[in-house]
Each structure stands twice: as structure tokens, then as C-alpha cells.
Design a protein around this motif. Structure first.
Motif, mmCIF file in Angstrom:
data_model
loop_
_atom_site.group_PDB
_atom_site.id
_atom_site.type_symbol
_atom_site.label_atom_id
_atom_site.label_comp_id
_atom_site.label_asym_id
_atom_site.label_seq_id
_atom_site.Cartn_x
_atom_site.Cartn_y
_atom_site.Cartn_z
ATOM 1 N N ASP A 26 0.737 -1.362 -0.144
ATOM 2 C CA ASP A 26 -0.050 -0.016 0.297
ATOM 3 C C ASP A 26 0.847 1.419 -0.026
ATOM 4 O OD1 ASP A 26 -2.122 -1.586 -0.049
ATOM 5 O OD2 ASP A 26 -2.739 -1.117 2.108
ATOM 6 N N GLY A 27 0.537 2.230 -0.955
ATOM 7 C CA GLY A 27 1.313 3.355 -1.110
ATOM 8 C C GLY A 27 2.608 3.157 -1.781
ATOM 9 N N ALA A 28 3.041 2.054 -2.382
ATOM 10 C CA ALA A 28 4.332 1.857 -2.981
ATOM 11 C C ALA A 28 3.900 1.868 -4.422
ATOM 12 C CB ALA A 28 5.091 0.695 -2.661
ATOM 13 N N TRP A 29 2.666 1.479 -4.820
ATOM 14 C CA TRP A 29 2.528 1.223 -6.575
ATOM 15 C C TRP A 29 2.806 2.778 -6.906
ATOM 16 C CZ3 TRP A 29 1.414 -3.480 -8.753
ATOM 17 C CH2 TRP A 29 1.560 -4.604 -8.126
ATOM 18 N N THR A 30 2.832 2.901 -8.239
ATOM 19 C CA THR A 30 2.945 4.061 -8.878
ATOM 20 C C THR A 30 2.557 3.913 -10.363
ATOM 21 O OG1 THR A 30 4.643 5.677 -9.454
ATOM 22 C CG2 THR A 30 5.282 3.397 -9.623
ATOM 23 N N ILE A 31 2.455 5.014 -11.041
ATOM 24 C CA ILE A 31 1.988 5.284 -12.435
ATOM 25 C C ILE A 31 3.367 4.920 -13.252
ATOM 26 C CG2 ILE A 31 -0.092 6.647 -12.596
ATOM 27 C CD1 ILE A 31 1.900 8.762 -13.666
#
Length: 145
Positions: A26-31
Motif C-alpha cells: 500500500d502506497g508503493a505502487w505508481t504510474i
């Protein structure tokens, strides 16, 4: 990249590769994103970065989502496009090299991204880097126009 599955909006997010993000979710994924050089066309760079990080040439009409500044000070310029990935998809990103383990003198190669997954918008809002949530708001607004 986004897709519509009936009334559900799903957004493709990527998970950074390498040891620092291995246990982060959570909070680590990105475009998909990358570095630009001064004077470079921002949309073209976004298209190149998507292809380099995901391994798929991006199709479609691009929707400008504007810019955001992340916690570390990096400015991200974003666009969205509608599309899908083949059923047999596996990410084929570029790699980077770093000393690992730290202070070992050994260099290892890691993928820039280790996963690329479509998340329903509600889940994407939890998974994405907090500074990028506003990009999901902008995408939603653009699609409702």
C-alpha cells in the motif's frame, strides 16, 4: 493505462522492483514514470517510459492529467489512455544495477518494475503513491466530462 470493466474503472499500476520495495505494498505502487531531459517532449517521454517499464507499446488517445510534485520533490507529468494487456501478459521492464547487499561491493541487477496490475479504482487509491492519488481524481473527472 486504464480500462472499463462494465461500470468499474480499473487503473494499471506498477510496483517498483528491487530490494527496497520488495515488502512494500500500500502506497508503493505508481504510474509508469521516468527521467526527462530539458527540452524533451513530455508526452513522448511518457509513451517511451510506459513501453520500457511495461513492455507493451501504448495505444490510444492520451488524456492529459497535469503535473504533481511527490514527497521527495520529483515532479511527475501524467497522461492516461484506455487500453488493456494481453491475457498472457508478464512485465518486461528495463533493469537497473545497484550494490546489494549494501556495503558488500557486489553489484546486482533488478527490474525497474516487478509487477503491473489493473486495480479497481477504490483499491488503486490505497495502493498508489499518496502524491499520485490526485491523478486518479483527474482521470475520473476527465472521463465524466
Amino acid at each position: 493505462m486504464f480500462r472499463r470493466n462494465a461500470a468499474l474503472l480499473e487503473v494499471l499500476l506498477v510496483h517498483p522492483g528491487g530490494p527496497f520495495f520488495q515488502r512494500k505494498d500500500d502506497g508503493a505502487w505508481t504510474i509508469t514514470k521516468g527521467e526527462i531531459v530539458p527540452g524533451e517532449d513530455l508526452l513522448r517521454r511518457a509513451q517511451v517510459e510506459f513501453e520500457e517499464e511495461v513492455g507493451v507499446k501504448p495505444p490510444g488517445n492520451w488524456i492529459p492529467l497535469g503535473s504533481i510534485k511527490q514527497k521527495g520533490g520529483k515532479t511527475v507529468h501524467a497522461w492516461a489512455f484506455e487500453g488493456d494487456l494481453p491475457g498472457s501478459f508478464k512485465p518486461k521492464s528495463n533493469t537497473f544495477e545497484m550494490e546489494w547487499p549494501p556495503h558488500s561491493g557486489k553489484r546486482r541487477s533488478f527490474p525497474e518494475i516487478d509487477q503491473a496490475i489493473f486495480f479497481p479504482e477504490k483499491i488503486a487509491r490505497r495502493k498508489i503513491n499518496p502524491a499520485q492519488v490526485v491523478l486518479l481524481d483527474r482521470l475520473r473527472a476527465a472521463l465524466e466530462r
